[in-house]
Design a protein around this motif. Sequence first.
Motif, PDB file in Angstrom:
ATOM      1  N   PRO A 108       0.819  -1.212   0.000  1.00 37.62           N
ATOM      2  CA  PRO A 108       0.000   0.000   0.000  1.00 37.62           C
ATOM      3  C   PRO A 108       0.854   1.265   0.000  1.00 37.62           C
ATOM      4  O   PRO A 108       1.999   1.253   0.471  1.00 37.62           O
ATOM      5  N   GLY A 109       0.294   2.346  -0.498  1.00 37.05           N
ATOM      6  CA  GLY A 109       1.009   3.619  -0.523  1.00 37.05           C
ATOM      7  C   GLY A 109       1.348   4.132   0.864  1.00 37.05           C
ATOM      8  O   GLY A 109       2.286   4.897   1.038  1.00 37.05           O
ATOM      9  N   TYR A 110       0.596   3.709   1.855  1.00 36.15           N
ATOM     10  CA  TYR A 110       0.835   4.160   3.229  1.00 36.15           C
ATOM     11  C   TYR A 110       1.763   3.220   4.006  1.00 36.15           C
ATOM     12  O   TYR A 110       1.991   3.419   5.204  1.00 36.15           O
ATOM     13  N   ALA A 111       2.321   2.209   3.357  1.00 35.22           N
ATOM     14  CA  ALA A 111       3.197   1.253   4.047  1.00 35.22           C
ATOM     15  C   ALA A 111       4.395   1.969   4.658  1.00 35.22           C
ATOM     16  O   ALA A 111       4.938   2.915   4.086  1.00 35.22           O
ATOM     17  N   VAL A 112       4.804   1.509   5.814  1.00 35.27           N
ATOM     18  CA  VAL A 112       5.955   2.089   6.503  1.00 35.27           C
ATOM     19  C   VAL A 112       7.234   1.577   5.840  1.00 35.27           C
ATOM     20  O   VAL A 112       7.430   0.367   5.736  1.00 35.27           O
ATOM     21  N   PRO A 113       8.097   2.490   5.339  1.00 34.18           N
ATOM     22  CA  PRO A 113       9.357   2.039   4.740  1.00 34.18           C
ATOM     23  C   PRO A 113      10.234   1.342   5.787  1.00 34.18           C
ATOM     24  O   PRO A 113      10.207   1.686   6.967  1.00 34.18           O
ATOM     25  N   GLY A 114      10.985   0.367   5.336  1.00 32.10           N
ATOM     26  CA  GLY A 114      11.897  -0.337   6.233  1.00 32.10           C
ATOM     27  C   GLY A 114      11.879  -1.832   5.991  1.00 32.10           C
ATOM     28  O   GLY A 114      11.325  -2.317   5.010  1.00 32.10           O
ATOM     29  N   GLN A 115      12.488  -2.549   6.914  1.00 28.75           N
ATOM     30  CA  GLN A 115      12.639  -3.989   6.771  1.00 28.75           C
ATOM     31  C   GLN A 115      11.464  -4.737   7.392  1.00 28.75           C
ATOM     32  O   GLN A 115      10.939  -4.336   8.436  1.00 28.75           O
ATOM     33  N   TYR A 116      11.106  -5.830   6.743  1.00 22.26           N
ATOM     34  CA  TYR A 116       9.991  -6.667   7.169  1.00 22.26           C
ATOM     35  C   TYR A 116      10.463  -8.110   7.276  1.00 22.26           C
ATOM     36  O   TYR A 116      11.212  -8.595   6.419  1.00 22.26           O
ATOM     37  N   ASP A 117      10.015  -8.797   8.322  1.00 20.60           N
ATOM     38  CA  ASP A 117      10.236 -10.234   8.432  1.00 20.60           C
ATOM     39  C   ASP A 117       9.257 -10.926   7.502  1.00 20.60           C
ATOM     40  O   ASP A 117       8.107 -10.496   7.360  1.00 20.60           O
ATOM     41  N   VAL A 118       9.693 -12.004   6.871  1.00 20.99           N
ATOM     42  CA  VAL A 118       8.842 -12.783   5.982  1.00 20.99           C
ATOM     43  C   VAL A 118       8.453 -14.054   6.731  1.00 20.99           C
ATOM     44  O   VAL A 118       9.311 -14.826   7.145  1.00 20.99           O
ATOM     45  N   LYS A 119       7.155 -14.242   6.907  1.00 17.55           N
ATOM     46  CA  LYS A 119       6.645 -15.388   7.657  1.00 17.55           C
ATOM     47  C   LYS A 119       5.825 -16.270   6.726  1.00 17.55           C
ATOM     48  O   LYS A 119       4.905 -15.799   6.063  1.00 17.55           O
ATOM     49  N   VAL A 120       6.187 -17.551   6.657  1.00 21.32           N
ATOM     50  CA  VAL A 120       5.474 -18.545   5.846  1.00 21.32           C
ATOM     51  C   VAL A 120       4.995 -19.625   6.798  1.00 21.32           C
ATOM     52  O   VAL A 120       5.792 -20.207   7.530  1.00 21.32           O
ATOM     53  N   TYR A 121       3.689 -19.866   6.796  1.00 18.59           N
ATOM     54  CA  TYR A 121       3.166 -20.860   7.732  1.00 18.59           C
ATOM     55  C   TYR A 121       1.957 -21.579   7.152  1.00 18.59           C
ATOM     56  O   TYR A 121       1.286 -21.075   6.252  1.00 18.59           O
ATOM     57  N   ALA A 122       1.716 -22.768   7.682  1.00 15.78           N
ATOM     58  CA  ALA A 122       0.581 -23.580   7.274  1.00 15.78           C
ATOM     59  C   ALA A 122      -0.473 -23.533   8.368  1.00 15.78           C
ATOM     60  O   ALA A 122      -0.151 -23.558   9.556  1.00 15.78           O
ATOM     61  N   GLU A 123      -1.735 -23.471   7.966  1.00 13.29           N
ATOM     62  CA  GLU A 123      -2.813 -23.439   8.946  1.00 13.29           C
ATOM     63  C   GLU A 123      -2.854 -24.709   9.788  1.00 13.29           C
ATOM     64  O   GLU A 123      -3.256 -24.675  10.941  1.00 13.29           O
ATOM     65  N   ASP A 124      -2.404 -25.822   9.214  1.00 16.12           N
ATOM     66  CA  ASP A 124      -2.447 -27.088   9.956  1.00 16.12           C
ATOM     67  C   ASP A 124      -1.209 -27.301  10.822  1.00 16.12           C
ATOM     68  O   ASP A 124      -1.058 -28.338  11.457  1.00 16.12           O
ATOM     69  N   GLY A 125      -0.295 -26.314  10.857  1.00 14.63           N
ATOM     70  CA  GLY A 125       0.877 -26.406  11.719  1.00 14.63           C
ATOM     71  C   GLY A 125       2.027 -27.216  11.152  1.00 14.63           C
ATOM     72  O   GLY A 125       3.006 -27.467  11.847  1.00 14.63           O
TER      73      GLY A 125
END
Length: 127
Positions: free
Chosen positions: A85-102
């Motif tokens: 989004p245009g309002y996103a805060v600039p900077g670094q983001y952690d990338v999280k990948v997960y499964a709903e079933d764990g």
Amino acid sequence: MKKLLLLLALISCEFMLGQSIISVTPDNGNRGQTLQVSITGQDTQFYTSSPTINVSFIDQFLNVLPATWAYALSDSQVYLNLSIPGYAVPGQYDVKVYAEDGAFNLTLDNGFTVNNNYTYTIQGNIR
């Protein structure tokens, strides 16, 4: 019997601890930009582990960039669309990948950067 159960538990722990995210491509984008992102895992089983894969990009202030249309192309590759989004805060983001079933819950710290730049899209007729 107890030895067999212990061995199976150790093998399961080894599998879960060995999984990791090794890259995100592209690893940065501008505010207002929509990207097709590829996430590569090591020792993962994205394709065979879970029918539903979720991906989130989370900054230090817990702002979330939600990924849409995430799917596993193989056991080591996840593809998704990311609209920054245009309002996103600039900077670094952690990338999280997960499964709903764990089946997996993986994070790549500071794996994606939102740049300070804007990307504009002009639609319609210009006269």
